[in-house]
Design a protein around this motif. Structure first.
Motif, mmCIF file in Angstrom:
data_model
loop_
_atom_site.group_PDB
_atom_site.id
_atom_site.type_symbol
_atom_site.label_atom_id
_atom_site.label_comp_id
_atom_site.label_asym_id
_atom_site.label_seq_id
_atom_site.Cartn_x
_atom_site.Cartn_y
_atom_site.Cartn_z
ATOM 1 N N LEU A 80 61.840 -6.631 -9.176
ATOM 2 C CA LEU A 80 63.284 -7.105 -9.045
ATOM 3 C C LEU A 80 63.404 -8.382 -9.148
ATOM 4 N N SER A 81 62.375 -9.411 -9.230
ATOM 5 C CA SER A 81 62.434 -10.817 -9.252
ATOM 6 C C SER A 81 62.593 -11.071 -10.697
ATOM 7 N N ASP A 82 62.468 -10.169 -11.596
ATOM 8 C CA ASP A 82 62.975 -10.543 -13.075
ATOM 9 C C ASP A 82 63.961 -10.187 -13.271
ATOM 10 N N THR A 83 64.895 -10.027 -12.419
ATOM 11 C CA THR A 83 66.671 -9.942 -12.565
ATOM 12 C C THR A 83 67.067 -11.636 -12.724
ATOM 13 N N ALA A 84 67.456 -11.626 -13.849
ATOM 14 C CA ALA A 84 68.050 -13.060 -14.516
ATOM 15 C C ALA A 84 68.799 -12.849 -15.708
ATOM 16 N N VAL A 85 69.098 -13.892 -16.205
ATOM 17 C CA VAL A 85 69.863 -14.162 -17.520
ATOM 18 C C VAL A 85 68.845 -14.591 -18.437
ATOM 19 N N TYR A 86 68.491 -13.858 -19.830
ATOM 20 C CA TYR A 86 67.565 -14.409 -20.686
ATOM 21 C C TYR A 86 67.974 -14.890 -21.871
ATOM 22 N N TYR A 87 67.888 -16.251 -22.085
ATOM 23 C CA TYR A 87 68.620 -16.770 -23.310
ATOM 24 C C TYR A 87 67.363 -16.699 -24.804
ATOM 25 N N CYS A 88 67.949 -16.261 -25.803
ATOM 26 C CA CYS A 88 67.023 -16.487 -27.053
ATOM 27 C C CYS A 88 67.987 -17.830 -27.661
ATOM 28 N N LEU A 89 66.973 -18.560 -28.168
ATOM 29 C CA LEU A 89 67.413 -19.778 -28.881
ATOM 30 C C LEU A 89 66.467 -19.956 -30.034
ATOM 31 N N VAL A 90 67.154 -20.279 -31.052
ATOM 32 C CA VAL A 90 66.668 -20.731 -32.543
ATOM 33 C C VAL A 90 66.929 -21.913 -32.948
ATOM 34 N N GLY A 91 65.895 -22.856 -33.293
ATOM 35 C CA GLY A 91 66.063 -24.206 -33.894
ATOM 36 C C GLY A 91 64.918 -24.975 -33.675
ATOM 37 N N ALA A 92 64.845 -26.013 -34.310
ATOM 38 C CA ALA A 92 64.034 -27.153 -34.134
ATOM 39 C C ALA A 92 64.773 -28.512 -33.526
ATOM 40 N N PHE A 93 64.517 -28.860 -32.461
ATOM 41 C CA PHE A 93 65.343 -29.666 -32.012
ATOM 42 C C PHE A 93 65.472 -31.239 -32.550
ATOM 43 N N SER A 94 66.198 -31.602 -33.029
ATOM 44 C CA SER A 94 66.305 -32.756 -33.884
ATOM 45 C C SER A 94 67.587 -33.580 -33.389
ATOM 46 N N GLY A 95 67.491 -34.793 -33.821
ATOM 47 C CA GLY A 95 68.965 -35.561 -33.416
ATOM 48 C C GLY A 95 70.334 -34.982 -33.901
ATOM 49 N N ASN A 96 70.098 -33.816 -34.791
ATOM 50 C CA ASN A 96 71.452 -33.432 -35.282
ATOM 51 C C ASN A 96 71.494 -31.876 -34.518
ATOM 52 N N THR A 97 70.573 -31.438 -34.378
ATOM 53 C CA THR A 97 70.764 -29.810 -34.023
ATOM 54 C C THR A 97 70.095 -29.534 -32.593
#
Lengths: 111, 113
Positions: A80-97
């Motif tokens: 039950l404690s896994d009830t949550a919102v799960y986000y998938c993100l793609v990218g390499a954090f940089s100054g522009n992205t």
């Protein structure tokens, strides 16, 4: 900037394995795939990150096929404690992205 | 507990006012990121600082500004507040400037009346 598509919501019973798939057709060569979990009124929490094949930690597994156009977050035996919102993100954090959080997948675990 | 602290937890103010939100990163983290989360917009990146300098800018309004101090804590200043600025504001931190693994604080809930 690679765009991601994931289901808006999913339901699961306690004890089951849950797989959430994310599509990212235009992923770039140097992009990583990162998943976050967020409970209501709390900050997101990093779950797992990968580049290719399979990554596993104490919380989840991340499966990435060879073409890297999709990825699957696998949560073993949810509670039950896994009830949550799960986000998938793609990218390499940089100054522009910076990281872009989409709408995420709302997982509801039912007893 | 992520190790990131944010104050205050809740803030209620009126339109036209100015507020300051404060964030202390995890010990040793040099990057601080600010995000805004509202019901209709989701989690939006605002701005990032690395070791005192602005590193990346997202959808941050001109009425908003931020800075990171020598002790690495950061403040987000919101001025001329509008009803639509009501949201949860999160601060996150990471060790370097190129981290997809960010540690989020508990957030500040801002309500503009």
């Amino acid at each position: 900037l690679a765009k991601t598509t994931q289901p808006i919501s999913m339901d699961s019973y306690e004890g089951q394995e849950v797989n959430i798939t994310c599509s990212h057709n235009n992923i770039a060569t140097n992009d990583y795939i990162t998943w976050y979990q967020q409970f209501p009124s709390q900050g997101p929490r990093f779950i797992i990150q990968g580049y290719k094949t399979k990554v596993t930690n104490e919380v989840a597994s991340l499966f990435i096929p060879a073409d890297r156009k999709s990825s699957t977050l696998s949560l073993p035996r949810v509670s039950l404690s896994d009830t949550a919102v799960y986000y998938c993100l793609v990218g390499a954090f940089s100054g522009n992205t910076p990281l872009v959080f989409g709408k995420g997948t709302r997982l509801s675990v039912i007893a | 507990d992520s190790g990131v602290t944010q104050t205050p937890k809740h803030l209620i103010t009126a339109t036209g006012q100015r507020v300051t939100l404060r964030c202390s990163p995890r010990s040793g983290d040099l990057s601080v990121y600010w995000y805004q989360q509202s019901l209709d917009q989701g989690l939006q990146f605002l701005i990032q600082y690395y070791n005192g300098e602005e590193r990346a800018k997202g959808n941050i309004l001109e009425r908003f500004s931020a800075q990171q101090f020598p002790d690495l804590h950061s403040e987000l200043n919101l001025s001329s507040l509008e009803l639509g600025d009501s949201a949860l504001y999160f601060c996150a931190s990471s060790r370097t400037t190129w981290d997809n693994e960010q540690f989020f604080g508990p957030g500040t809930r801002l309500t503009v009346l």
